[in-house]
Design a protein around this motif. Structure first.
Motif, mmCIF file in Angstrom:
data_model
loop_
_atom_site.group_PDB
_atom_site.id
_atom_site.type_symbol
_atom_site.label_atom_id
_atom_site.label_comp_id
_atom_site.label_asym_id
_atom_site.label_seq_id
_atom_site.Cartn_x
_atom_site.Cartn_y
_atom_site.Cartn_z
ATOM 1 N N GLY A 1 17.313 11.378 -2.395
ATOM 2 C CA GLY A 1 17.653 11.375 -0.984
ATOM 3 C C GLY A 1 16.439 11.604 -0.097
ATOM 4 O O GLY A 1 16.233 10.896 0.898
ATOM 5 N N VAL A 2 15.630 12.599 -0.449
ATOM 6 C CA VAL A 2 14.444 12.895 0.350
ATOM 7 C C VAL A 2 13.464 11.728 0.302
ATOM 8 O O VAL A 2 12.944 11.280 1.331
ATOM 9 C CB VAL A 2 13.760 14.182 -0.146
ATOM 10 C CG1 VAL A 2 12.409 14.367 0.529
ATOM 11 C CG2 VAL A 2 14.647 15.393 0.110
ATOM 12 N N ASP B 1 3.629 31.057 9.842
ATOM 13 C CA ASP B 1 4.042 32.421 9.529
ATOM 14 C C ASP B 1 5.387 32.444 8.811
ATOM 15 O O ASP B 1 5.963 33.507 8.591
ATOM 16 C CB ASP B 1 4.110 33.280 10.798
ATOM 17 C CG ASP B 1 5.067 32.714 11.843
ATOM 18 O OD1 ASP B 1 5.713 31.677 11.578
ATOM 19 O OD2 ASP B 1 5.175 33.315 12.931
ATOM 20 N N LYS B 2 5.885 31.271 8.433
ATOM 21 C CA LYS B 2 7.169 31.175 7.734
ATOM 22 C C LYS B 2 7.040 30.214 6.564
ATOM 23 O O LYS B 2 6.493 29.118 6.701
ATOM 24 C CB LYS B 2 8.264 30.689 8.692
ATOM 25 C CG LYS B 2 9.647 30.648 8.076
ATOM 26 C CD LYS B 2 10.693 30.209 9.097
ATOM 27 C CE LYS B 2 12.086 30.167 8.486
ATOM 28 N NZ LYS B 2 13.107 29.732 9.457
ATOM 29 N N SER B 3 7.555 30.617 5.421
ATOM 30 C CA SER B 3 7.475 29.784 4.229
ATOM 31 C C SER B 3 8.349 28.542 4.373
ATOM 32 O O SER B 3 9.424 28.587 4.978
ATOM 33 C CB SER B 3 7.940 30.568 2.993
ATOM 34 O OG SER B 3 7.096 31.672 2.753
ATOM 35 N N ALA B 4 7.883 27.442 3.803
ATOM 36 C CA ALA B 4 8.668 26.201 3.751
ATOM 37 C C ALA B 4 9.560 26.277 2.519
ATOM 38 O O ALA B 4 9.370 25.565 1.536
ATOM 39 C CB ALA B 4 7.742 25.000 3.698
ATOM 40 N N PRO C 1 27.488 21.326 -0.967
ATOM 41 C CA PRO C 1 27.048 20.839 0.351
ATOM 42 C C PRO C 1 25.629 21.263 0.710
ATOM 43 O O PRO C 1 24.934 20.556 1.435
ATOM 44 C CB PRO C 1 28.073 21.455 1.308
ATOM 45 C CG PRO C 1 29.283 21.694 0.475
ATOM 46 C CD PRO C 1 28.752 22.078 -0.869
ATOM 47 N N ALA C 2 25.200 22.426 0.194
ATOM 48 C CA ALA C 2 23.864 22.922 0.525
ATOM 49 C C ALA C 2 22.772 22.006 -0.026
ATOM 50 O O ALA C 2 21.691 21.917 0.555
ATOM 51 C CB ALA C 2 23.676 24.335 -0.012
ATOM 52 N N PHE C 3 23.048 21.325 -1.131
ATOM 53 C CA PHE C 3 22.071 20.386 -1.682
ATOM 54 C C PHE C 3 21.791 19.275 -0.664
ATOM 55 O O PHE C 3 20.649 18.901 -0.422
ATOM 56 C CB PHE C 3 22.571 19.777 -2.986
ATOM 57 C CG PHE C 3 22.382 20.659 -4.187
ATOM 58 C CD1 PHE C 3 21.292 20.507 -5.012
ATOM 59 C CD2 PHE C 3 23.312 21.635 -4.507
ATOM 60 C CE1 PHE C 3 21.105 21.311 -6.121
ATOM 61 C CE2 PHE C 3 23.149 22.441 -5.614
ATOM 62 C CZ PHE C 3 22.052 22.282 -6.430
ATOM 63 N N GLY C 4 22.871 18.740 -0.093
ATOM 64 C CA GLY C 4 22.707 17.671 0.892
ATOM 65 C C GLY C 4 21.988 18.141 2.141
ATOM 66 O O GLY C 4 21.123 17.441 2.685
ATOM 67 N N GLN D 1 18.268 16.838 3.547
ATOM 68 C CA GLN D 1 18.028 16.328 4.894
ATOM 69 C C GLN D 1 16.914 17.103 5.581
ATOM 70 O O GLN D 1 16.025 16.527 6.223
ATOM 71 C CB GLN D 1 19.312 16.409 5.717
ATOM 72 C CG GLN D 1 19.178 15.876 7.136
ATOM 73 C CD GLN D 1 18.848 14.397 7.188
ATOM 74 O OE1 GLN D 1 19.261 13.637 6.320
ATOM 75 N NE2 GLN D 1 18.080 13.999 8.192
ATOM 76 N N GLU D 2 16.944 18.423 5.446
ATOM 77 C CA GLU D 2 15.944 19.250 6.121
ATOM 78 C C GLU D 2 14.546 19.019 5.556
ATOM 79 O O GLU D 2 13.562 18.946 6.308
ATOM 80 C CB GLU D 2 16.325 20.728 6.011
ATOM 81 C CG GLU D 2 17.541 21.100 6.840
ATOM 82 C CD GLU D 2 17.944 22.547 6.643
ATOM 83 O OE1 GLU D 2 17.159 23.300 6.026
ATOM 84 O OE2 GLU D 2 19.031 22.931 7.102
ATOM 85 N N ILE D 3 14.446 18.917 4.235
ATOM 86 C CA ILE D 3 13.139 18.670 3.626
ATOM 87 C C ILE D 3 12.606 17.308 4.061
ATOM 88 O O ILE D 3 11.422 17.162 4.385
ATOM 89 C CB ILE D 3 13.230 18.763 2.093
ATOM 90 C CG1 ILE D 3 13.558 20.197 1.672
ATOM 91 C CG2 ILE D 3 11.912 18.320 1.440
ATOM 92 C CD1 ILE D 3 13.882 20.337 0.193
ATOM 93 N N ALA D 4 13.485 16.314 4.078
ATOM 94 C CA ALA D 4 13.061 14.981 4.517
ATOM 95 C C ALA D 4 12.541 15.021 5.950
ATOM 96 O O ALA D 4 11.523 14.401 6.279
ATOM 97 C CB ALA D 4 14.221 13.996 4.405
#
Length: 285
Positions: free
Chosen positions: A91-92, A248-251, A261-264, A268-271
């Motif tokens: 997906g990504v 100042d925040k980890s990726a 649902p969290a996988f999807g 999306q967020e990583i993409a």
């Protein structure tokens, strides 16, 4: 390390640009319409283009390249999640590659890691599935080759750090490409000094190495429900690895391995974060 800003001339964003360019010695690029009369720090590259005109943007950044390399846990503990992990990878990768600005500029790779070669039947400590980075159409079939082992490791910890270390050092990165690693795993790495930590690295030394080699790192941490103690250790490690310079925040994305649902959402967020290297709203990573 490199950073690309869309805009970059506002009060807040210019302060960040100046800090990255002058204090942290980053290679900084600005992509904007050139309408604001501001003094750009020495050494900062400026590309004049209209961010709302995809054709114009693509023309102006046509020489920029983006390398995205996955580092994935293929030990037996991933057996319940490997299909979902591949779906996230697919997906990504497809989402990023489909962006018009990325067309022809992005290539993909994949490394897998397991554990010590002393454990009979594990086959490898790390494995490079892409001796050369590939365009999306050639990379998708490669992902299907990534399978978990049926052999159980002797400990819950795995050789995460060797997987990341090999990806940083031994990937066939293309010259001058922006380098991105996406780590996917469900367990912590062996501590530095452990006999099964083949790299001898810990999260801090690997983070420093990634910065030295201009690698941005994102981490997707799957949390098995019955491994709370190990989940905490892995979270600390993955967050340290993904605390990229200038942020100042980890990726870092930590999700329950049972939360489908969290996988999807993570995909999306990583993409979106990866795509932001080429088009974002004055964000940097």
């Amino acid at each position: 390390m490199k950073a690309l800003f869309i805009g970059g001339t506002g009060t807040i964003s210019m302060a960040i640009v100046k800090r990255l360019a002058t204090e942290l010695n980053w290679e900084v690029w600005l992509l904007n319409r050139g309408n604001r009369k501001v003094e750009v720090p020495e050494g900062v590259h400026q590309i004049i283009a209209d961010v709302n005109n995809e054709a114009d943007m693509a023309e102006k950044i046509r020489d920029m390249k983006f390398d995205v390399v996955w580092v994935i846990d293929t030990t037996s503990s991933m057996r319940p999640y490997i299909d979902k992990a591949r779906e996230v990878m697919k997906g990504v990768s497809e989402n990023v590659a489909s962006n018009p600005v990325m067309n022809g500029k992005i290539a993909f790779g994949a490394w897998a890691y397991r554990d010590s070669a002393e454990i009979a039947g594990l086959e490898y400590v790390t494995k490079n599935f892409t001796p050369e980075l590939l365009p999306i159409d050639q990379f998708l079939p490669v992902m299907e080759q990534i399978q978990e082992t049926k052999v159980d490791s002797q400990t819950f910890d795995e050789d995460v750090f060797s997987g990341v270390n090999d990806a940083i050092n031994n990937t066939a990165w293309r010259p001058d490409a922006l380098r991105i690693i996406i780590l996917v795993g469900d367990a912590p790495g062996h501590a530095a000094g452990h006999k099964w930590n083949a790299s001898g690295m810990d999260p801090q030394t690997l983070r420093a190495l990634a910065s030295e080699r201009n690698v941005m790192l994102y981490a997707l941490h799957l949390n098995p429900p019955n491994a709370k103690k190990y989940n905490r250790v892995a979270a600390r490690q993955f967050k340290a690895l993904s605390l990229n310079d200038g942020s100042d925040k980890s990726a870092y994305w930590g999700i329950s391995s049972k939360d489908v649902p969290a996988f999807g959402m993570a995909s999306q967020e990583i993409a979106e974060r990866v795509t932001a290297f080429a088009e974002n709203a004055e964000k940097f990573f």
